[in-house]
Design an enzyme around this catalytic site. Structure first.
Site, PDB file in Angstrom:
ATOM      1  N   GLU A  18      16.804   4.357  -1.690  1.00 61.24           N
ATOM      2  CA  GLU A  18      15.498   4.320  -0.941  1.00 61.24           C
ATOM      3  C   GLU A  18      14.520   3.411  -1.614  1.00 61.24           C
ATOM      4  O   GLU A  18      14.371   3.190  -2.758  1.00 61.24           O
ATOM      5  CB  GLU A  18      14.680   5.686  -0.949  1.00 61.24           C
ATOM      6  CG  GLU A  18      14.213   5.715   0.524  1.00 61.24           C
ATOM      7  CD  GLU A  18      15.313   5.895   1.937  1.00 61.24           C
ATOM      8  OE1 GLU A  18      15.804   4.992   2.337  1.00 61.24           O
ATOM      9  OE2 GLU A  18      15.826   6.908   1.789  1.00 61.24           O
ATOM     10  N   HIS A  19      14.121   2.271  -0.794  1.00 64.81           N
ATOM     11  CA  HIS A  19      13.347   1.292  -1.240  1.00 64.81           C
ATOM     12  C   HIS A  19      14.084   0.410  -2.367  1.00 64.81           C
ATOM     13  O   HIS A  19      13.482  -0.024  -3.379  1.00 64.81           O
ATOM     14  CB  HIS A  19      12.034   1.598  -1.824  1.00 64.81           C
ATOM     15  CG  HIS A  19      11.125   2.121  -0.745  1.00 64.81           C
ATOM     16  ND1 HIS A  19      10.243   1.164  -0.042  1.00 64.81           N
ATOM     17  CD2 HIS A  19      10.934   3.450  -0.142  1.00 64.81           C
ATOM     18  CE1 HIS A  19       9.510   1.953   0.794  1.00 64.81           C
ATOM     19  NE2 HIS A  19       9.837   3.124   0.867  1.00 64.81           N
ATOM     20  N   GLY A 108      11.976   7.540  10.979  1.00 63.28           N
ATOM     21  CA  GLY A 108      12.641   6.923   9.592  1.00 63.28           C
ATOM     22  C   GLY A 108      13.972   6.935   9.884  1.00 63.28           C
ATOM     23  O   GLY A 108      14.759   6.828   8.802  1.00 63.28           O
ATOM     24  N   ASP A 156      19.042  -1.492   7.176  1.00 61.09           N
ATOM     25  CA  ASP A 156      18.956  -0.913   8.564  1.00 61.09           C
ATOM     26  C   ASP A 156      19.787  -1.742   9.575  1.00 61.09           C
ATOM     27  O   ASP A 156      20.571  -1.289  10.212  1.00 61.09           O
ATOM     28  CB  ASP A 156      17.542  -0.805   8.967  1.00 61.09           C
ATOM     29  CG  ASP A 156      16.620   0.228   8.167  1.00 61.09           C
ATOM     30  OD1 ASP A 156      17.259   0.624   7.309  1.00 61.09           O
ATOM     31  OD2 ASP A 156      15.384   0.350   8.417  1.00 61.09           O
TER      32      ASP A 156
HETATM   33  C1  GLA Z   1      12.840   1.222   5.931  1.00 56.52           C
HETATM   34  C2  GLA Z   1      13.101  -0.471   5.910  1.00 56.52           C
HETATM   35  C3  GLA Z   1      14.446  -0.720   4.943  1.00 56.52           C
HETATM   36  C4  GLA Z   1      14.383   0.145   3.824  1.00 56.52           C
HETATM   37  C5  GLA Z   1      14.003   1.549   3.917  1.00 56.52           C
HETATM   38  C6  GLA Z   1      13.585   2.301   2.634  1.00 56.52           C
HETATM   39  O1  GLA Z   1      13.672   1.723   6.737  1.00 56.52           O
HETATM   40  O2  GLA Z   1      13.250  -1.058   7.008  1.00 56.52           O
HETATM   41  O3  GLA Z   1      14.633  -2.034   4.925  1.00 56.52           O
HETATM   42  O4  GLA Z   1      13.410  -0.642   2.837  1.00 56.52           O
HETATM   43  O5  GLA Z   1      12.564   1.507   4.755  1.00 56.52           O
HETATM   44  O6  GLA Z   1      14.784   2.430   1.790  1.00 56.52           O
END
Ligand code: GLA
Length: 370
Positions: A18-19, A108, A156
């Site tokens: 994540e991130h 999310g 995403d």
């Molecule tokens: C959101 C962003 C992604 C990614 C996630 C965290 O979904 O759109 O690009 O950074 O947060 O992993």
């Protein structure tokens, strides 16, 4: 030219990492069987009309005079049109668009990228624009960065386009190389718990984290280093420079470096069919996101902490940008029903909010039919 198209645009989950996408690292997402169904048809009216069955709401767009709306979700569609018209200088026909499906919104699971990619694909088709899937991914990100103002990574959009049935994607966000990994969890399955909260700091704090990470990299490279991405920095290099950092920036960098290692380990665990170790990494990821990266919230923490005491929930963590949205659990199939009943009751008692639970199958990427 197709007069009418139907697009099935999935959401995305992320097992771990994540991130990490905007830090140039490896992530492990997949497309979901929950998806948006977007119907787009050429229309003869003077304006284009968009209707969301999910919000039971419609609005009109004058494509000759595109402007931002005060209503958040409208801008995902307007942003696509704006990008095509002003940046790619194309002329578009009027259209009508109906958005439905079963993808939870604002949870999310990337409903925003799903909508942008889906609308982009559909508009491109009814106007016979020759836009490749690679370009869809890039344009969708541009819309989010420039029109919406969220400086997200590429995970995403990439997943929504390239998802495959029963496959996780090990995606290297530095160069978009990838491999598919079997999403075979044995007696376990993926369960999403939607907190049904979205704190309004989510977008500004997301952008803050992006900036904090580039600040961390800059501090490291000031000392004669030349790392391209934060994920490339070995942890001893970071530790040796600790005194150069403000506390919070150091914590962000430490999280990123540790999370990247977890993704590599998770990949090995999947190849070895070692679900228990994979699950442990998910818990560790959550506590990193909570304590070091500071993107969790009390509702997410409550759900994860509840599961730490349940041996059949072998992995649990917040998923996505944070500050609300979903928790992703790896849970024993046989225990899922009872768990959902109990955790939903406890969550309701604690926050007076109803918890939404979704068992997720890993599914294919965006599909257009005529
Ligand atoms: C959101 C962003 C992604 C990614 C996630 C965290 O979904 O759109 O690009 O950074 O947060 O992993």
């Amino acid at each position: 030219m197709n007069k009418k198209v139907i697009i099935e645009s999935p959401g995305r989950i992320n097992m771990i990492g994540e991130h990490i996408d905007y830090n140039g690292g490896l992530v492990m997402p997949a497309a979901t069987n929950k998806k948006l169904i977007i119907e787009i048809e050429i229309s003869k009216g003077n304006n284009s009309v968009v209707r969301s069955k999910l919000f039971d709401e419609s609005f009109e767009i004058n494509i000759d005079s595109i402007k931002k709306s005060d209503v958040g979700w409208h801008n995902y569609i307007i942003g696509v049109l704006e990008n095509l018209i002003t940046k790619r200088q194309v002329r578009l026909v009027n259209f009508s668009c109906v958005i439905g499906g079963n993808l939870p919104v604002g949870a999310g699971v990337s409903s925003s990228s799903s909508l942008i990619c889906g609308v982009l694909k559909g508009i491109s088709s009814i106007n016979s624009l020759d836009i490749s899937n690679e370009e869809i991914i890039q344009i969708a990100r541009e819309v989010e960065h420039e029109f919406i103002g969220v400086k997200g990574g590429i995970m995403d959009q990439f997943t929504i386009i390239n998802g495959k049935e029963n496959k996780l994607i090990l995606l290297d966000c530095s160069d978009l190389s990838y491999k598919y990994v079997d999403a075979n969890f044995n007696k376990y399955q993926i369960l999403l718990l939607n907190t049904n909260v979205k704190h309004n700091l989510s977008e500004t704090s997301y952008n803050d984290r992006v900036l904090e990470c580039s600040e961390a990299l800059e501090i490291i490279n000031r000392k004669k280093n030349k790392y391209k991405y934060l994920v490339d920095v070995p942890s001893d290099v970071l530790q040796n420079l600790k005194s150069e950092f403000q506390k919070n920036i150091f914590k962000r960098a430490l999280y990123v470096i540790e999370e990247q290692k977890r993704v590599r380990d998770a990949y090995k665990n999947l190849l070895d069919n070692d679900m228990i170790s994979l699950g442990k990494l998910m818990y560790e990821s959550h506590f990193g996101l909570k304590n070091l990266y500071e993107v969790s919230c009390k509702e997410l923490d409550f759900l994860v902490e509840y599961s730490t005491k349940k041996s059949y929930v072998i992995g649990s963590r917040m998923m996505g940008g944070g500050f609300g949205g979903c928790v992703i659990n790896l849970i024993e199939k046989d225990d899922t029903e009872g768990y959902i009943k109990n955790i939903s009751r406890r969550y309701q008692e604690k926050f007076s909010i109803s918890l939404e639970c979704h068992i997720i199958d890993v599914s294919k990427g965006l599909k257009l039919s005529i």
